[in-house]
Design an enzyme around this catalytic site. Structure first.
Site, PDB file in Angstrom:
ATOM      1  N   HIS A  56       5.532  -0.729  -3.140  1.00  0.00           N
ATOM      2  CA  HIS A  56       4.901  -0.975  -4.250  1.00  0.00           C
ATOM      3  C   HIS A  56       2.919  -1.518  -3.741  1.00  0.00           C
ATOM      4  O   HIS A  56       3.026  -1.851  -2.547  1.00  0.00           O
ATOM      5  CB  HIS A  56       5.570  -2.400  -4.855  1.00  0.00           C
ATOM      6  CG  HIS A  56       5.228  -3.271  -4.215  1.00  0.00           C
ATOM      7  ND1 HIS A  56       5.859  -4.079  -3.223  1.00  0.00           N
ATOM      8  CD2 HIS A  56       4.332  -4.491  -4.225  1.00  0.00           C
ATOM      9  CE1 HIS A  56       5.860  -4.374  -2.847  1.00  0.00           C
ATOM     10  NE2 HIS A  56       4.362  -5.642  -3.361  1.00  0.00           N
ATOM     11  N   HIS A 138      -3.904  -1.403  -1.624  1.00  0.00           N
ATOM     12  CA  HIS A 138      -2.536  -1.219  -0.219  1.00  0.00           C
ATOM     13  C   HIS A 138      -1.381  -1.286  -0.773  1.00  0.00           C
ATOM     14  O   HIS A 138      -1.104  -2.045  -1.307  1.00  0.00           O
ATOM     15  CB  HIS A 138      -3.150  -2.007   1.128  1.00  0.00           C
ATOM     16  CG  HIS A 138      -2.617  -3.784   0.974  1.00  0.00           C
ATOM     17  ND1 HIS A 138      -3.502  -4.653   0.154  1.00  0.00           N
ATOM     18  CD2 HIS A 138      -1.781  -3.946   1.416  1.00  0.00           C
ATOM     19  CE1 HIS A 138      -2.243  -5.881  -0.238  1.00  0.00           C
ATOM     20  NE2 HIS A 138      -1.486  -5.317   1.179  1.00  0.00           N
TER      21      HIS A 138
END
Length: 196
Positions: A56, A138
């Site tokens: 995620h 990220h």
């Protein structure tokens, strides 16, 4: 979204704090592509490969919150008006001397930067502690890598983002398990949709 899809959020009727964060959670196809990239990178770096169902992009980590504060987070999320966008995960890198090996975009899409900024401002206005460091888009792919990865992710992963989520983390011996506490759509309101 992979893990939480198709299941109703578990309501916690107790008073125990809940470890929560806002995130972008990939649909199954995107999660599979990210995991394929993570496996390639893991072959270079060593360390601990993240599970596919845990991949995620964190928008804001809030730590332990009371059930009442979690309800405030749900209400706050419903007021946000972000735009849908595409995220091209094309670049890899490492932080903390390889402890976190990540994939992300070469350039953060403006709607993602705006969503993170609007979310952080709304959280601060409600008295939530938000990290002071700038948002860095990220996805953690590997933990405790032994060496840095190659810079490029090839092929890059195209992630169409149409919603964001409030997630709860349950920590256990085998790592974290995630529960979706709510999802909110991002607008597809383009100029063409507005008739201009």
């Amino acid at each position: 979204m992979t893990q939480p899809q198709g299941s109703a959020p578990e309501r916690d009727s107790g008073t125990e704090p809940q470890r929560v964060f806002f995130a972008l959670w990939p649909e199954e196809r995107v999660a599979a592509a990210l995991y394929t990239s993570a496996r390639r990178i893991h072959a270079q770096t060593g360390g601990r490969l993240m599970r596919r169902d845990s991949l995620h992009l964190t928008l804001a980590f809030l730590g332990d919150q009371s059930p009442e504060r979690v309800e405030t987070l749900r209400e706050l999320a419903a007021t946000l008006r972000g735009e849908a966008f595409e995220l091209l995960v094309a670049r890899a890198g490492a932080w903390q001397r390889g402890r976190i090996v990540w994939g992300g975009p070469e350039v953060t899409p403006p709607p993602l930067a705006a969503l993170a900024e609007e979310l952080a401002a709304a959280l601060r206005a409600e008295g939530f502690a938000v990290e002071a460091r700038p948002f860095a888009a990220h996805v953690t792919l590997v933990r405790n890598g032994h060496q840095p990865p190659s810079r490029e992710i090839n092929p890059p992963v195209l992630w169409p983002v149409g919603e964001f989520a409030l997630m709860r983390s349950h920590l256990g011996a085998e790592g974290a398990r995630y529960e979706c506490l709510g999802r909110w759509p991002l607008s597809h309101d383009t100029q063409a949709d507005r008739g201009t």
